[in-house]
Design a protein around this motif. Sequence first.
Motif, short mmCIF file in Angstrom:
data_model
loop_
_atom_site.label_atom_id
_atom_site.label_comp_id
_atom_site.label_asym_id
_atom_site.label_seq_id
_atom_site.Cartn_x
_atom_site.Cartn_y
_atom_site.Cartn_z
N ALA A 298 0.83 -1.21 0.00
CA ALA A 298 0.00 0.00 0.00
C ALA A 298 0.87 1.26 0.00
CB ALA A 298 -0.93 -0.01 1.21
N LEU A 299 1.99 1.23 0.73
CA LEU A 299 2.87 2.40 0.77
C LEU A 299 3.55 2.63 -0.56
CD1 LEU A 299 4.42 1.95 4.33
CD2 LEU A 299 2.85 3.75 3.60
N ALA A 300 3.76 1.57 -1.34
CA ALA A 300 4.32 1.74 -2.68
C ALA A 300 3.35 2.51 -3.58
CB ALA A 300 4.65 0.38 -3.29
N PRO A 303 2.95 6.72 -1.45
CA PRO A 303 4.19 7.07 -0.75
C PRO A 303 4.05 8.30 0.14
CG PRO A 303 4.32 7.68 -3.06
CD PRO A 303 3.06 6.88 -2.90
N GLU A 304 2.98 9.07 -0.02
CA GLU A 304 2.78 10.24 0.85
C GLU A 304 2.77 9.86 2.32
OE1 GLU A 304 0.18 10.95 -2.88
OE2 GLU A 304 0.84 9.28 -1.63
N ARG A 318 9.58 12.79 1.65
CA ARG A 318 9.16 11.43 1.32
C ARG A 318 10.37 10.51 1.40
NH1 ARG A 318 4.80 11.93 -3.68
NH2 ARG A 318 3.34 13.31 -2.57
N LEU A 319 10.21 9.43 2.14
CA LEU A 319 11.34 8.55 2.45
C LEU A 319 11.39 7.37 1.49
CD1 LEU A 319 10.72 8.69 6.27
CD2 LEU A 319 12.41 9.99 4.98
N PRO A 320 12.58 7.05 0.97
CA PRO A 320 12.68 5.98 -0.04
C PRO A 320 12.52 4.58 0.53
CG PRO A 320 14.86 6.86 0.48
CD PRO A 320 13.87 7.72 1.21
N PHE A 429 -3.56 9.53 10.29
CA PHE A 429 -2.56 10.12 9.40
C PHE A 429 -2.36 11.59 9.71
CE2 PHE A 429 -6.65 10.76 7.47
CZ PHE A 429 -6.59 11.99 6.83
N ASP A 430 -1.19 12.08 9.34
CA ASP A 430 -0.82 13.47 9.49
C ASP A 430 -1.45 14.25 8.33
OD1 ASP A 430 0.43 15.96 9.59
OD2 ASP A 430 2.38 15.16 10.15
N HIS A 431 -2.38 15.14 8.66
CA HIS A 431 -3.12 15.85 7.60
C HIS A 431 -2.24 16.84 6.85
CE1 HIS A 431 -6.85 16.36 5.63
NE2 HIS A 431 -7.61 16.04 6.66
N ARG A 432 -1.01 17.06 7.33
CA ARG A 432 -0.11 17.93 6.60
C ARG A 432 0.48 17.25 5.37
NH1 ARG A 432 3.96 19.33 11.42
NH2 ARG A 432 3.74 17.06 11.56
N VAL A 433 0.61 15.92 5.41
CA VAL A 433 1.26 15.23 4.30
C VAL A 433 0.29 14.83 3.20
CG1 VAL A 433 3.03 14.36 5.87
CG2 VAL A 433 1.09 12.90 5.28
N CYS A 434 -0.98 14.74 3.52
CA CYS A 434 -1.96 14.35 2.51
C CYS A 434 -3.36 14.72 2.98
CB CYS A 434 -1.89 12.86 2.21
SG CYS A 434 -2.46 11.79 3.57
#
Length: 460
Positions: A298-300, A303-304, A318-320, A429-434
């Motif tokens: 799911a993270l793939a 990625p947000e 965004r972390l690889p 989730f952090d609403h700042r990232v998505c």
Amino acid sequence: MPQVLEFKLPDLGEGLTEAEIVRWLVEVGDVVAIDQPVVEVETAKAMVEVPCPYGGVVTARFGNEGTELPVGAPLLTVAVGTAEPSETVTGAGAGAGAGAGAGAGPGSGEAAVDAEPSGSGNVLVGYGTGAPPVRRRRVRPQALSAPAAAVVAVAPGPVAVVSPLVRKLARQHDLDLRQLAGSGPDGLILRADVESAIRSATPAPAAAPAGTPGARPAVTAGLTTRPAGERIPLRGVRGAVADKLARSRREIPDATCWVDADATELMAARAAMNGVSGSGAGPKVSVLALLARICTAALARYPELNSTVDMEAREIVRLPEVHLGFAAQTERGLVVPVVRDAQTRNVESIGAEIARLTEAARTGTLKPAELTGGTFTLNNYGVFGVDGSTPIINHPEAAMLGVGRIVPKPWVHEGELAVRRVVQLSLTFDHRVCDGGTAGGFLRYVADCVEQPAVLLRTL
């Protein structure tokens, strides 16, 4: 005469500034080898055995079990080798205060000199830390006749205090440390000694008359009045959890969405993997391992949610790699071990690493590096017999997936009412990232994989 070298609490890495003595592994008078573990300490992240870089005879220990020491405070002194006549080294022999950074004053007759490192230099085996050069002190001739492990009382010499916190507390309350008798080893003044002196010097507040509305029992601690009751220090793992969760709530504008999913097919797939007839090879596949693999897939796609926020630069990072944390409840409290590079692992590999880290968590042998650096956390609170929760994000990550218990429930399946195995999934989730669309898409994909495990075949 032997050299008495002082071994201080080393920097245990990961920004840790203090540790609590859990168990001494040596006694005064014991002979220790280089890199032999001498004390077990609990940091805010893990239980750690600390090895001593010197070999010799233990002449003094600083701190009782349960005492919290800052990094750099003396742990013990060890008599090693044979000293040069003019450069006898002292640890406790010149007063315990020497280990607390009490420098030699003018006219004191002491002059600090550098020496070559004497020992392995491995302050903490396995953590890659190096030891700074050992500091030597010249001592006054009259001190040389005292036994190496004895505390020499020289007035007005250094006070037997090793903790800067104890000195600060005494200053705040105008206490003369020279008037206190220390209860620690060799007369070392502990925080408990200072607090006891403060209580003795502070008159107790007048008790409220019986029957006064709103009156409640109170105790005096220091100069403040606090309600009575059992007090449990917020330190070690519990203190670290409290700090991290409080920071998460302060800094992260979080939101939560959730969905119920039919996990019947997932459980059937797991049974097939494990060979219900007993013919299956390899270790059993756990539900947590399957959910972890679903998370990496799911993270793939989203990625947000595998990111962090740098507020100073006002950037989303965004972390690889996916370093997947999972919540594990132990006797010492909640810890979150991290599966490194989870995006490169299959279900079997993830399951094996989860099993290894879980066992280490239960035995208290997790290394600090195994408890840090996570980018996303999976929390299976279904093991506590509950269906749902609103997880608190593990700062500085951007999201956490919560999984409730998998239980039989009425469910409409293929147009008919049936009893199916249902699980509630929740994503904080952090609403700042998505925005909610991304979070909802992530959660819906996870639910689809739970309901139809074949969906995962696209990413295997």
